[in-house]
Design a protein around this motif. Structure first.
Motif, PDB file in Angstrom:
ATOM      1  N   LEU A  52     112.479 -24.784 -76.106  1.00 38.81           N
ATOM      2  CA  LEU A  52     113.296 -23.851 -76.675  1.00 38.81           C
ATOM      3  C   LEU A  52     112.388 -22.719 -77.484  1.00 38.81           C
ATOM      4  O   LEU A  52     112.637 -21.662 -77.343  1.00 38.81           O
ATOM      5  CB  LEU A  52     114.423 -24.372 -77.386  1.00 38.81           C
ATOM      6  N   THR A  62     118.420 -13.774 -76.892  1.00 39.21           N
ATOM      7  CA  THR A  62     119.967 -13.442 -75.956  1.00 39.21           C
ATOM      8  C   THR A  62     120.013 -14.070 -74.776  1.00 39.21           C
ATOM      9  O   THR A  62     120.795 -14.218 -74.070  1.00 39.21           O
ATOM     10  CB  THR A  62     120.131 -12.014 -76.300  1.00 39.21           C
ATOM     11  N   LEU A  64     118.257 -16.882 -74.006  1.00 33.94           N
ATOM     12  CA  LEU A  64     118.235 -18.302 -74.097  1.00 33.94           C
ATOM     13  C   LEU A  64     119.568 -18.792 -74.450  1.00 33.94           C
ATOM     14  O   LEU A  64     120.514 -18.614 -75.144  1.00 33.94           O
ATOM     15  CB  LEU A  64     117.069 -18.693 -74.949  1.00 33.94           C
ATOM     16  N   ALA A  65     119.832 -19.990 -73.717  1.00 32.12           N
ATOM     17  CA  ALA A  65     120.980 -20.976 -74.300  1.00 32.12           C
ATOM     18  C   ALA A  65     120.427 -22.487 -74.268  1.00 32.12           C
ATOM     19  O   ALA A  65     119.769 -22.988 -73.423  1.00 32.12           O
ATOM     20  CB  ALA A  65     121.893 -21.240 -73.180  1.00 32.12           C
ATOM     21  N   TYR A  66     121.041 -23.083 -75.523  1.00 29.17           N
ATOM     22  CA  TYR A  66     120.330 -24.591 -75.802  1.00 29.17           C
ATOM     23  C   TYR A  66     121.725 -25.176 -76.067  1.00 29.17           C
ATOM     24  O   TYR A  66     122.453 -25.019 -76.867  1.00 29.17           O
ATOM     25  CB  TYR A  66     119.499 -24.271 -76.942  1.00 29.17           C
ATOM     26  N   LYS A  67     121.739 -26.272 -75.348  1.00 27.28           N
ATOM     27  CA  LYS A  67     122.874 -27.293 -75.148  1.00 27.28           C
ATOM     28  C   LYS A  67     124.414 -26.624 -75.145  1.00 27.28           C
ATOM     29  O   LYS A  67     124.278 -25.686 -75.005  1.00 27.28           O
ATOM     30  CB  LYS A  67     122.868 -28.127 -76.395  1.00 27.28           C
ATOM     31  N   ASP A  68     125.390 -27.615 -74.951  1.00 25.13           N
ATOM     32  CA  ASP A  68     126.516 -26.871 -74.994  1.00 25.13           C
ATOM     33  C   ASP A  68     126.990 -25.902 -73.907  1.00 25.13           C
ATOM     34  O   ASP A  68     127.644 -25.039 -74.346  1.00 25.13           O
ATOM     35  CB  ASP A  68     127.127 -26.676 -76.246  1.00 25.13           C
ATOM     36  N   ILE A  69     126.125 -25.549 -72.659  1.00 27.87           N
ATOM     37  CA  ILE A  69     126.506 -24.843 -71.881  1.00 27.87           C
ATOM     38  C   ILE A  69     127.085 -25.337 -70.580  1.00 27.87           C
ATOM     39  O   ILE A  69     126.307 -26.389 -70.020  1.00 27.87           O
ATOM     40  CB  ILE A  69     125.568 -23.700 -71.736  1.00 27.87           C
ATOM     41  N   GLU A  70     127.747 -25.032 -69.816  1.00 27.27           N
ATOM     42  CA  GLU A  70     128.228 -25.593 -68.288  1.00 27.27           C
ATOM     43  C   GLU A  70     127.909 -24.567 -67.616  1.00 27.27           C
ATOM     44  O   GLU A  70     128.103 -23.210 -67.479  1.00 27.27           O
ATOM     45  CB  GLU A  70     129.470 -25.552 -68.544  1.00 27.27           C
ATOM     46  N   LEU A  85     118.706 -26.796 -71.612  1.00 25.54           N
ATOM     47  CA  LEU A  85     117.885 -25.534 -71.901  1.00 25.54           C
ATOM     48  C   LEU A  85     118.209 -24.217 -70.695  1.00 25.54           C
ATOM     49  O   LEU A  85     118.204 -24.959 -69.616  1.00 25.54           O
ATOM     50  CB  LEU A  85     116.845 -25.396 -72.285  1.00 25.54           C
ATOM     51  N   VAL A  86     118.702 -23.045 -71.005  1.00 29.13           N
ATOM     52  CA  VAL A  86     118.792 -22.159 -69.730  1.00 29.13           C
ATOM     53  C   VAL A  86     118.389 -20.773 -70.209  1.00 29.13           C
ATOM     54  O   VAL A  86     118.544 -20.444 -71.489  1.00 29.13           O
ATOM     55  CB  VAL A  86     120.389 -21.975 -69.461  1.00 29.13           C
ATOM     56  N   ASP A  88     118.595 -16.905 -69.032  1.00 25.87           N
ATOM     57  CA  ASP A  88     119.613 -16.219 -68.135  1.00 25.87           C
ATOM     58  C   ASP A  88     118.751 -15.020 -67.487  1.00 25.87           C
ATOM     59  O   ASP A  88     118.501 -14.000 -68.113  1.00 25.87           O
ATOM     60  CB  ASP A  88     120.589 -15.490 -69.148  1.00 25.87           C
TER      61      ASP A  88
END
Length: 94
Positions: A52, A62, A64-70, A85-86, A88
């Motif tokens: 991350l 904005t 990046l997504a860390y944990k708790d994403i489906e 980790l995502v 977008d």
């Protein structure tokens, strides 16, 4: 990951999002079936945090997504993954 014995019918993505077995157990949806997510190791958490911070040096936060994403995965049957980790890529402009 271990298969669970909770619902016997295959779930849709919407049913998965609404599913609550009243425990703290986390699940992924794989081909319509609930799959219990094992407890994360400290090493896995450390690697995800390191990645991350490295990605944050190269991309706007904005994206990046860390944990708790489906993440809904398209295919024959409903599948939902819970990645650590995502990035977008849909928001990245070339």
């Amino acid at each position: 990951m271990t298969q669970t014995q909770h619902p016997t019918k295959l779930l849709t993505f919407e049913e998965f999002l609404a599913y609550d077995d009243r425990t703290d157990t986390r699940y992924e949806l794989v081909d319509g079936e609930l799959v219990e997510i094992p407890t994360e190791s400290q090493e896995n958490c450390d690697i995800a945090k390191f990645l991350l911070f490295e990605l944050a040096k190269r991309f706007p936060i904005t994206l990046l997504a860390y944990k708790d994403i489906e993440v809904e995965v398209s295919g024959r049957r409903a599948t939902c993954r819970l990645p650590d980790l995502v990035v977008d890529s849909m928001k990245i402009q070339s």
